[in-house]
Design a protein around this motif. Structure first.
Motif, mmCIF file in Angstrom:
data_model
loop_
_atom_site.group_PDB
_atom_site.id
_atom_site.type_symbol
_atom_site.label_atom_id
_atom_site.label_comp_id
_atom_site.label_asym_id
_atom_site.label_seq_id
_atom_site.Cartn_x
_atom_site.Cartn_y
_atom_site.Cartn_z
ATOM 1 N N ALA A 15 -8.210 -13.494 2.750
ATOM 2 C CA ALA A 15 -7.285 -12.783 1.824
ATOM 3 C C ALA A 15 -7.316 -11.363 2.206
ATOM 4 O O ALA A 15 -8.469 -10.771 2.169
ATOM 5 C CB ALA A 15 -7.539 -13.273 0.469
ATOM 6 N N PRO A 16 -6.229 -10.735 1.971
ATOM 7 C CA PRO A 16 -6.664 -9.159 2.077
ATOM 8 C C PRO A 16 -7.079 -8.790 0.723
ATOM 9 O O PRO A 16 -7.109 -9.247 -0.310
ATOM 10 C CB PRO A 16 -5.038 -8.768 2.046
ATOM 11 C CG PRO A 16 -3.900 -9.991 1.645
ATOM 12 C CD PRO A 16 -4.899 -11.092 1.952
ATOM 13 N N GLY A 17 -7.862 -7.625 1.110
ATOM 14 C CA GLY A 17 -8.675 -6.991 -0.156
ATOM 15 C C GLY A 17 -7.521 -6.349 -0.981
ATOM 16 O O GLY A 17 -6.334 -6.293 -0.811
ATOM 17 N N PRO A 18 -8.098 -5.725 -2.146
ATOM 18 C CA PRO A 18 -7.244 -5.014 -3.285
ATOM 19 C C PRO A 18 -6.536 -3.920 -2.704
ATOM 20 O O PRO A 18 -6.811 -3.180 -1.906
ATOM 21 C CB PRO A 18 -8.133 -4.742 -4.429
ATOM 22 C CG PRO A 18 -9.193 -4.605 -3.669
ATOM 23 C CD PRO A 18 -9.355 -5.402 -2.551
ATOM 24 N N LEU A 19 -5.320 -3.796 -3.151
ATOM 25 C CA LEU A 19 -4.573 -2.684 -2.857
ATOM 26 C C LEU A 19 -4.961 -1.275 -3.456
ATOM 27 O O LEU A 19 -5.541 -1.349 -4.516
ATOM 28 C CB LEU A 19 -3.000 -2.630 -3.438
ATOM 29 C CG LEU A 19 -1.969 -1.408 -2.995
ATOM 30 C CD1 LEU A 19 -1.738 -1.744 -1.491
ATOM 31 C CD2 LEU A 19 -0.702 -1.992 -3.793
ATOM 32 N N ALA A 47 0.323 1.339 4.289
ATOM 33 C CA ALA A 47 1.939 1.248 3.879
ATOM 34 C C ALA A 47 2.451 2.415 4.699
ATOM 35 O O ALA A 47 2.158 3.578 4.705
ATOM 36 C CB ALA A 47 2.205 1.433 2.418
ATOM 37 N N LEU A 48 3.690 2.081 5.349
ATOM 38 C CA LEU A 48 4.462 3.008 6.066
ATOM 39 C C LEU A 48 5.422 3.577 5.139
ATOM 40 O O LEU A 48 5.775 3.013 4.142
ATOM 41 C CB LEU A 48 5.285 2.269 7.262
ATOM 42 C CG LEU A 48 4.192 1.709 8.176
ATOM 43 C CD1 LEU A 48 5.193 0.824 9.509
ATOM 44 C CD2 LEU A 48 3.379 2.835 8.855
ATOM 45 N N LEU A 65 8.774 -3.337 -3.265
ATOM 46 C CA LEU A 65 7.305 -3.362 -2.974
ATOM 47 C C LEU A 65 6.958 -4.562 -4.438
ATOM 48 O O LEU A 65 7.737 -4.344 -5.472
ATOM 49 C CB LEU A 65 6.546 -2.040 -3.718
ATOM 50 C CG LEU A 65 4.998 -1.987 -3.677
ATOM 51 C CD1 LEU A 65 4.486 -2.273 -2.361
ATOM 52 C CD2 LEU A 65 4.759 -0.794 -4.102
ATOM 53 N N CYS A 66 6.066 -5.197 -4.116
ATOM 54 C CA CYS A 66 5.610 -6.425 -5.018
ATOM 55 C C CYS A 66 4.160 -6.291 -5.382
ATOM 56 O O CYS A 66 3.483 -6.368 -4.237
ATOM 57 C CB CYS A 66 6.090 -7.820 -4.718
ATOM 58 S SG CYS A 66 5.282 -9.030 -5.866
ATOM 59 N N LEU A 67 3.720 -5.961 -6.590
ATOM 60 C CA LEU A 67 2.315 -5.412 -6.600
ATOM 61 C C LEU A 67 1.819 -6.864 -7.479
ATOM 62 O O LEU A 67 2.399 -6.946 -8.724
ATOM 63 C CB LEU A 67 2.382 -4.342 -7.632
ATOM 64 C CG LEU A 67 2.638 -2.960 -6.804
ATOM 65 C CD1 LEU A 67 2.864 -1.757 -7.857
ATOM 66 C CD2 LEU A 67 1.873 -2.692 -5.628
ATOM 67 N N ASP A 71 -3.185 -4.322 -9.157
ATOM 68 C CA ASP A 71 -2.821 -3.346 -8.103
ATOM 69 C C ASP A 71 -2.000 -2.174 -8.901
ATOM 70 O O ASP A 71 -2.182 -1.167 -8.848
ATOM 71 C CB ASP A 71 -2.029 -3.874 -7.192
ATOM 72 C CG ASP A 71 -3.236 -4.732 -6.171
ATOM 73 O OD1 ASP A 71 -4.314 -4.410 -6.136
ATOM 74 O OD2 ASP A 71 -2.623 -5.537 -5.477
ATOM 75 N N ALA A 72 -0.958 -2.818 -9.617
ATOM 76 C CA ALA A 72 -0.101 -1.964 -10.366
ATOM 77 C C ALA A 72 -0.974 -0.907 -11.461
ATOM 78 O O ALA A 72 -0.594 0.110 -11.562
ATOM 79 C CB ALA A 72 0.908 -2.817 -11.114
#
Length: 128
Positions: A15-19, A47-48, A65-67, A71-72
């Motif tokens: 799983a990706p880490g936290p944003l 992010a680009l 973007l969906c947070l 993360d938000a």
């Protein structure tokens, strides 16, 4: 069968880490640089820049973007550190609303103290 294939090829789903959001206030241009990054599979991903595209009138288009909630919250904390504050009910914003909120709270606290003093005096608890 799929598990065996993944084990044989050495592939593991991670799983990706936290944003992580990084905000930097640029006071000379009244703008904020926003950078987003997260770690995935041991590598840093950023992010680009957003790309805007025309959509038919009345169609919302996909979200930019969906947070995740956490993360938000981290993004909000970063924006707070840059000095951004929510609008208050009067429509003002920024440090003025924070100052006026603090002043209003202080005035309310003084008023409540006066009311307590008056009530205790009327009840005979102490003399004013």
């Amino acid at each position: 069968m799929m598990q065996a294939d993944q084990q044989n090829t050495g592939m593991t789903e991670q799983a990706p880490g936290p944003l992580r959001a990084s905000c930097q206030l640029l006071p000379w241009s009244r703008s904020i640089d926003l950078r987003l990054a997260r770690r995935h599979a041991g590598k840093l991903h950023t992010a680009l820049p957003l790309h805007f595209q025309e959509v038919p009138e009345g169609q919302p288009g996909p979200p930019a973007l969906c947070l995740q909630y956490e993360d938000a919250q981290q993004l909000m904390d970063e924006l707070w550190n840059c000095g951004l504050r929510p609008h208050d009910n009067t429509g003002s914003q920024g440090s003025r609303s924070l100052t006026s909120s603090a002043a209003a709270l202080a005035a309310t606290e003084r008023h409540l103290k006066d009311m307590r003093d008056m009530a205790f005096c009327l009840l005979g608890a102490y003399q004013a």
